[in-house]
Design a protein around this motif. Structure first.
Motif, PDB file in Angstrom:
ATOM      1  N   MET A 164       0.836  -1.209   0.000  1.00  0.00           N
ATOM      2  CA  MET A 164       0.000   0.000   0.000  1.00  0.00           C
ATOM      3  C   MET A 164       0.863   1.248   0.000  1.00  0.00           C
ATOM      4  O   MET A 164       2.065   1.206   0.285  1.00  0.00           O
ATOM      5  CB  MET A 164      -0.925   0.035   1.228  1.00  0.00           C
ATOM      6  CG  MET A 164      -0.198   0.270   2.538  1.00  0.00           C
ATOM      7  SD  MET A 164      -1.326   0.467   3.964  1.00  0.00           S
ATOM      8  CE  MET A 164      -1.850   2.170   3.756  1.00  0.00           C
ATOM      9  N   SER A 165       0.211   2.355  -0.350  1.00  0.00           N
ATOM     10  CA  SER A 165       0.813   3.659  -0.139  1.00  0.00           C
ATOM     11  C   SER A 165      -0.312   4.641   0.149  1.00  0.00           C
ATOM     12  O   SER A 165      -1.492   4.266   0.084  1.00  0.00           O
ATOM     13  CB  SER A 165       1.630   4.092  -1.358  1.00  0.00           C
ATOM     14  OG  SER A 165       2.337   5.284  -1.065  1.00  0.00           O
ATOM     15  N   HIS A 166       0.038   5.846   0.510  1.00  0.00           N
ATOM     16  CA  HIS A 166      -0.985   6.840   0.884  1.00  0.00           C
ATOM     17  C   HIS A 166      -0.713   8.126   0.107  1.00  0.00           C
ATOM     18  O   HIS A 166       0.446   8.500  -0.090  1.00  0.00           O
ATOM     19  CB  HIS A 166      -0.915   7.073   2.391  1.00  0.00           C
ATOM     20  CG  HIS A 166      -2.125   7.754   2.974  1.00  0.00           C
ATOM     21  ND1 HIS A 166      -3.400   7.567   2.481  1.00  0.00           N
ATOM     22  CD2 HIS A 166      -2.248   8.614   4.018  1.00  0.00           C
ATOM     23  CE1 HIS A 166      -4.251   8.293   3.211  1.00  0.00           C
ATOM     24  NE2 HIS A 166      -3.575   8.936   4.137  1.00  0.00           N
ATOM     25  N   LEU A 167      -1.790   8.780  -0.316  1.00  0.00           N
ATOM     26  CA  LEU A 167      -1.677   9.952  -1.189  1.00  0.00           C
ATOM     27  C   LEU A 167      -1.744  11.244  -0.377  1.00  0.00           C
ATOM     28  O   LEU A 167      -2.590  11.386   0.504  1.00  0.00           O
ATOM     29  CB  LEU A 167      -2.804   9.937  -2.225  1.00  0.00           C
ATOM     30  CG  LEU A 167      -2.803   8.704  -3.149  1.00  0.00           C
ATOM     31  CD1 LEU A 167      -4.125   8.596  -3.901  1.00  0.00           C
ATOM     32  CD2 LEU A 167      -1.626   8.771  -4.116  1.00  0.00           C
ATOM     33  N   ALA A 168      -0.876  12.179  -0.721  1.00  0.00           N
ATOM     34  CA  ALA A 168      -0.788  13.424   0.060  1.00  0.00           C
ATOM     35  C   ALA A 168      -1.772  14.490  -0.405  1.00  0.00           C
ATOM     36  O   ALA A 168      -2.224  15.314   0.393  1.00  0.00           O
ATOM     37  CB  ALA A 168       0.636  13.972  -0.016  1.00  0.00           C
ATOM     38  N   CYS A 169      -2.118  14.493  -1.699  1.00  0.00           N
ATOM     39  CA  CYS A 169      -2.864  15.634  -2.256  1.00  0.00           C
ATOM     40  C   CYS A 169      -4.046  15.212  -3.121  1.00  0.00           C
ATOM     41  O   CYS A 169      -4.454  15.960  -4.021  1.00  0.00           O
ATOM     42  CB  CYS A 169      -1.929  16.498  -3.104  1.00  0.00           C
ATOM     43  SG  CYS A 169      -0.462  17.053  -2.246  1.00  0.00           S
ATOM     44  N   ALA A 170      -4.596  14.038  -2.884  1.00  0.00           N
ATOM     45  CA  ALA A 170      -5.653  13.542  -3.782  1.00  0.00           C
ATOM     46  C   ALA A 170      -6.896  14.421  -3.748  1.00  0.00           C
ATOM     47  O   ALA A 170      -7.723  14.378  -4.664  1.00  0.00           O
ATOM     48  CB  ALA A 170      -6.015  12.101  -3.410  1.00  0.00           C
TER      49      ALA A 170
ATOM     50  N   LYS B 111      -2.975  -4.861  -3.668  1.00  0.00           N
ATOM     51  CA  LYS B 111      -2.455  -3.491  -3.584  1.00  0.00           C
ATOM     52  C   LYS B 111      -3.556  -2.515  -3.201  1.00  0.00           C
ATOM     53  O   LYS B 111      -4.732  -2.740  -3.497  1.00  0.00           O
ATOM     54  CB  LYS B 111      -1.861  -3.077  -4.940  1.00  0.00           C
ATOM     55  CG  LYS B 111      -0.639  -3.905  -5.301  1.00  0.00           C
ATOM     56  CD  LYS B 111      -0.208  -3.794  -6.744  1.00  0.00           C
ATOM     57  CE  LYS B 111       0.755  -4.952  -7.041  1.00  0.00           C
ATOM     58  NZ  LYS B 111       1.097  -5.061  -8.462  1.00  0.00           N
ATOM     59  N   SER B 112      -3.138  -1.418  -2.576  1.00  0.00           N
ATOM     60  CA  SER B 112      -4.118  -0.431  -2.115  1.00  0.00           C
ATOM     61  C   SER B 112      -3.505   0.964  -2.099  1.00  0.00           C
ATOM     62  O   SER B 112      -2.395   1.160  -1.596  1.00  0.00           O
ATOM     63  CB  SER B 112      -4.585  -0.806  -0.696  1.00  0.00           C
ATOM     64  OG  SER B 112      -5.450   0.176  -0.197  1.00  0.00           O
ATOM     65  N   LEU B 113      -4.238   1.902  -2.666  1.00  0.00           N
ATOM     66  CA  LEU B 113      -3.746   3.279  -2.731  1.00  0.00           C
ATOM     67  C   LEU B 113      -4.798   4.316  -2.340  1.00  0.00           C
ATOM     68  O   LEU B 113      -4.474   5.361  -1.812  1.00  0.00           O
ATOM     69  CB  LEU B 113      -3.247   3.554  -4.162  1.00  0.00           C
ATOM     70  CG  LEU B 113      -2.425   4.807  -4.434  1.00  0.00           C
ATOM     71  CD1 LEU B 113      -1.198   4.872  -3.539  1.00  0.00           C
ATOM     72  CD2 LEU B 113      -1.999   4.825  -5.910  1.00  0.00           C
TER      73      LEU B 113
END
Ligand SMILES: *Cc1c(COP(=O)(O)O)cnc(C)c1O
Length: 358
Positions: free
Chosen positions: A160-166, A192-194
């Motif tokens: 996984m990762s995480h989005l800063a400005c979505a 997978k996960s975003l």
């Protein structure tokens, strides 16, 4: 007994909003973020209301996940902080909580307990640009191999990762983060996960195997530019408090601490049993909207610890009526904007009030 500020949590709205997430991400599993006491809605109750509609839950600490398990939640649970001791690893296995590995120090800890590690479910978090938690891109391949060599074949490793400005739909940093994620993970066959709420609602091709909606499930918009109503979301929380008295004030009378608001003419005002001690934002200025008996009006004067004052000019209201601070009639996003904060913070703060589930 005197009535207190309360929350009404709307099960139908929670379930409806999960369906909105499913509509936007039809091929993904939905993991509802119930961290921070389910954004103030009550962690366990919210999980129970959602469990037949979603595919899993996401919590911050391992502890929150254990509480859900002990109370009978059986869907997959992911702790995004994961473990920080050997005991944590044992508990995560015992309670079947999937743990995020977000740092090399966690990996080293896991390697020093290989016997328990083999049964742990792990999601490797990659720092694609948030620069908070997650492994740096250059260490992903080796870390993934190190984890794979510890974990049994039955316990799959996810990514996984995480989005800063979505939430900023014009900001191409989100695509840069996704490109980074794709490059690092495309050769790896794993779940997978975003996507958070903003990515689910606002961006194409971000769904992968699991989406992780939080704020949208609670009926608030992740975007400054689109309202919850435009997005088809329903408020899951109504935060309300009773009108405890009505005062007839004279022209020139000033209200509350600091005398920040003066009656422009003789004015009927209402005193509501809800202040920053109950989770109403202290920084909400005069003019912040509230609703009483389906009529919109505004707070006047400073918010104090246990009361706010509202304008009753041309408003039908009686002592004992409920005043809605936000919920079905007043968008929490509007209150957040007035108070210079975000809905997330308001929902979490209101979580200290008594909740009624309906
Ligand atoms: C809180 C959180 C989410 C949910 O974010 P929303 O903006 O509320 O949808 C998703 N992923 C991670 C890692 C989070 O911490």
């Amino acid at each position: 007994m005197t009535r207190l500020a309360r929350l009404r949590v709307h099960s139908k709205a929670l379930q409806h909003n999960i369906m909105v997430a499913k509509k936007h991400a039809p091929d993904a599993n939905v993991m509802v973020a119930v961290k921070a006491n389910a954004y103030g809605h009550g962690g366990l109750q919210t999980a129970k209301i959602c469990q037949n509609y979603c595919d899993g839950f996401m919590v911050a600490s391992l502890y929150e996940g254990i509480v859900l398990r002990q109370q009978g939640i059986i869907l997959p649970i992911l702790s995004i902080q994961g473990f920080s001791s050997a005991d944590d690893i044992k508990e995560a296995i015992q309670y079947n909580i999937r743990c995020v590995i977000h740092s090399l120090s966690q990996l080293v800890l896991l390697e020093s307990h290989p016997e328990s590690a083999s049964n742990l479910k792990i999601t490797l978090k990659i720092d694609t640009g948030m620069h908070r938690l997650g492994l740096a891109p250059e260490s992903v391949a080796s870390s993934y191999q190190r984890i794979k060599s510890l974990v049994s074949v039955n316990s799959s490793v996810w990514l996984m990762s995480h989005l800063a400005c979505a939430d900023e739909l014009e900001n191409d940093y989100t695509r840069q983060q996704q490109d980074c994620f794709n490059q690092l993970t495309e050769s790896i066959d794993a779940s997978k996960s975003l996507a958070n709420s903003a990515a689910i609602l606002g961006w194409e091709n971000m769904q992968y195997d699991w989406v992780r909606p939080g704020i949208m499930i609670y009926g608030s918009s992740p975007f400054a530019t689109h309202s919850a109503i435009e997005l088809g979301l329903q408020a899951a929380m109504t935060f309300e408090a009773p009108l405890i008295t009505i005062q007839q004030l004279n022209k020139g009378d000033a209200i509350g601490y600091g005398q920040t608001w003066q009656c422009p003419e003789d004015r009927l005002v209402g005193i509501v049993a809800c202040g920053y001690g109950d989770g109403y934002p202290r920084h909400a200025p005069s003019g912040t909207v509230v609703s009483v008996n389906q009529q919109r009006t505004q707070i006047i004067g400073r918010v104090s610890m246990d009361v706010i004052v509202i304008d009753l000019h041309n408003i039908q209201a009686e002592i004992g009526d409920w005043v809605e601070c936000w919920g079905e009639n007043i968008a929490v996003d509007d209150v957040a904007l007035s108070a210079g904060t975000i809905s997330y913070e308001l929902l979490c703060s209101a979580g200290r009030a008594v909740a009624v589930y309906e």
